[in-house]
Structures are given as C-alpha cells and as structure tokens.
Write a protein that holds these residues in place. Structure first.
Motif, short mmCIF file in Angstrom:
data_model
loop_
_atom_site.label_atom_id
_atom_site.label_comp_id
_atom_site.label_asym_id
_atom_site.label_seq_id
_atom_site.Cartn_x
_atom_site.Cartn_y
_atom_site.Cartn_z
N GLY A 58 0.82 -1.21 0.00
CA GLY A 58 0.00 0.00 0.00
C GLY A 58 0.85 1.26 0.00
N GLN A 59 1.91 1.26 0.79
CA GLN A 59 2.80 2.43 0.82
C GLN A 59 3.48 2.63 -0.53
OE1 GLN A 59 5.38 1.59 4.12
NE2 GLN A 59 3.92 2.36 5.62
N LEU A 60 3.84 1.53 -1.19
CA LEU A 60 4.45 1.63 -2.51
C LEU A 60 3.48 2.21 -3.53
CD1 LEU A 60 6.87 0.97 -4.36
CD2 LEU A 60 5.80 -1.24 -4.75
N LEU A 61 2.21 1.76 -3.49
CA LEU A 61 1.21 2.27 -4.42
C LEU A 61 0.96 3.77 -4.20
CD1 LEU A 61 -1.44 -0.57 -4.61
CD2 LEU A 61 0.06 0.24 -6.43
N TRP A 62 0.95 4.21 -2.96
CA TRP A 62 0.71 5.62 -2.67
C TRP A 62 1.87 6.49 -3.15
CZ3 TRP A 62 -3.76 7.74 -1.45
CH2 TRP A 62 -4.74 6.95 -0.87
N ALA A 63 3.08 5.92 -3.24
CA ALA A 63 4.26 6.69 -3.64
C ALA A 63 4.46 6.72 -5.15
CB ALA A 63 5.50 6.10 -2.98
N LEU A 64 3.72 5.93 -5.91
CA LEU A 64 3.95 5.80 -7.35
C LEU A 64 3.54 6.97 -8.22
CD1 LEU A 64 3.18 2.08 -8.19
CD2 LEU A 64 5.36 3.27 -8.34
N PRO A 65 2.46 7.71 -7.97
CA PRO A 65 2.06 8.76 -8.92
C PRO A 65 3.19 9.74 -9.22
CG PRO A 65 0.33 8.43 -7.32
CD PRO A 65 1.51 7.62 -6.86
N GLY A 66 3.37 9.99 -10.51
CA GLY A 66 4.41 10.90 -10.96
C GLY A 66 5.73 10.23 -11.26
N THR A 67 5.80 8.93 -11.07
CA THR A 67 7.05 8.20 -11.28
C THR A 67 7.24 7.90 -12.77
OG1 THR A 67 6.82 7.15 -9.13
CG2 THR A 67 8.30 6.10 -10.68
N ARG A 68 8.49 8.03 -13.22
CA ARG A 68 8.85 7.68 -14.60
C ARG A 68 10.00 6.68 -14.54
NH1 ARG A 68 8.76 12.34 -18.90
NH2 ARG A 68 9.59 10.56 -19.98
N PHE A 69 9.92 5.64 -15.36
CA PHE A 69 10.93 4.60 -15.38
C PHE A 69 11.26 4.30 -16.84
CE2 PHE A 69 13.24 1.18 -13.65
CZ PHE A 69 13.10 0.10 -14.50
N GLU A 70 12.52 4.41 -17.21
CA GLU A 70 12.90 4.22 -18.60
C GLU A 70 14.06 3.22 -18.69
OE1 GLU A 70 14.09 6.83 -22.52
OE2 GLU A 70 13.66 7.83 -20.64
N VAL A 71 13.94 2.28 -19.64
CA VAL A 71 14.98 1.29 -19.88
C VAL A 71 15.30 1.28 -21.37
CG1 VAL A 71 15.56 -1.15 -19.80
CG2 VAL A 71 14.17 -0.16 -17.99
N GLU A 72 16.57 1.38 -21.69
CA GLU A 72 17.00 1.31 -23.09
C GLU A 72 18.03 0.21 -23.22
OE1 GLU A 72 17.95 4.63 -25.53
OE2 GLU A 72 16.91 5.99 -24.16
N ASP A 73 17.86 -0.62 -24.24
CA ASP A 73 18.82 -1.68 -24.53
C ASP A 73 18.95 -1.79 -26.03
OD1 ASP A 73 20.56 -3.80 -24.28
OD2 ASP A 73 18.97 -5.29 -24.10
N GLY A 74 20.03 -1.27 -26.56
CA GLY A 74 20.23 -1.30 -28.00
C GLY A 74 19.18 -0.44 -28.70
N ARG A 75 18.45 -1.06 -29.62
CA ARG A 75 17.43 -0.33 -30.40
C ARG A 75 16.06 -0.40 -29.74
NH1 ARG A 75 17.83 -2.83 -36.07
NH2 ARG A 75 16.10 -1.42 -36.42
#
Length: 83
Positions: A58-75
C-alpha cells in the motif's frame, strides 16, 4: 493517492513508439484474487507477516504517482510513467 493510469511506451526496433494506457483500478480488481493468493503463499514460504507485506504494498502504491521509469537496450526502449 493511488495511481489511476500507467502509460507504457515501447520503442520498436524500427524506431516507432507503441503507447499503451493501462488503467490501474480495473486491472487490480480483476487480478486481486490471484495477487492475494500469491502474496499469502510467498509470505508463508518466507515467514513474513502478511499484514506487513500488504502495508508495504500500500505504501508503494501511494508513492507511485508521478514516477517515470525508462529502460533502453540497444534499439529497444521502454518508458513507464504512472499518473
């Protein structure tokens, strides 16, 4: 505040972006029985308090809004943003 929408952008090998919008509440309602069972089995297997695990989730869900996560691998690239 619990997030309402997760946007997933995936860059295809040809360079074009594929954007997916995932509504959080309907997904949770559909998957909640399965998620609850998995959490209980995992808690019993690792001897962790189920109440503590649910509180942490529950604490993790409340902290998520506004989060950005980006992963790049090659193309290939994946961008996840939570609103």
């Amino acid at each position: 505040m619990i997030p309402y929408l997760v946007t997933v952008r995936h860059r295809r090998p040809d360079g074009r972006w594929l954007r997916l919008y995932v509504p959080v509440l309907p997904v949770l309602l559909v998957l909640s029985p399965l998620l609850l069972l998995v959490v209980l089995v995992a808690c019993l297997a690792t001897r962790v308090s189920p109440v503590g695990a649910l509180r942490g989730t529950g604490q993790l869900l409340w902290a998520l809004p506004g989060t950005r996560f980006e992963v790049e691998d090659g193309r290939t690239a994946v961008l996840v943003s939570v609103r």
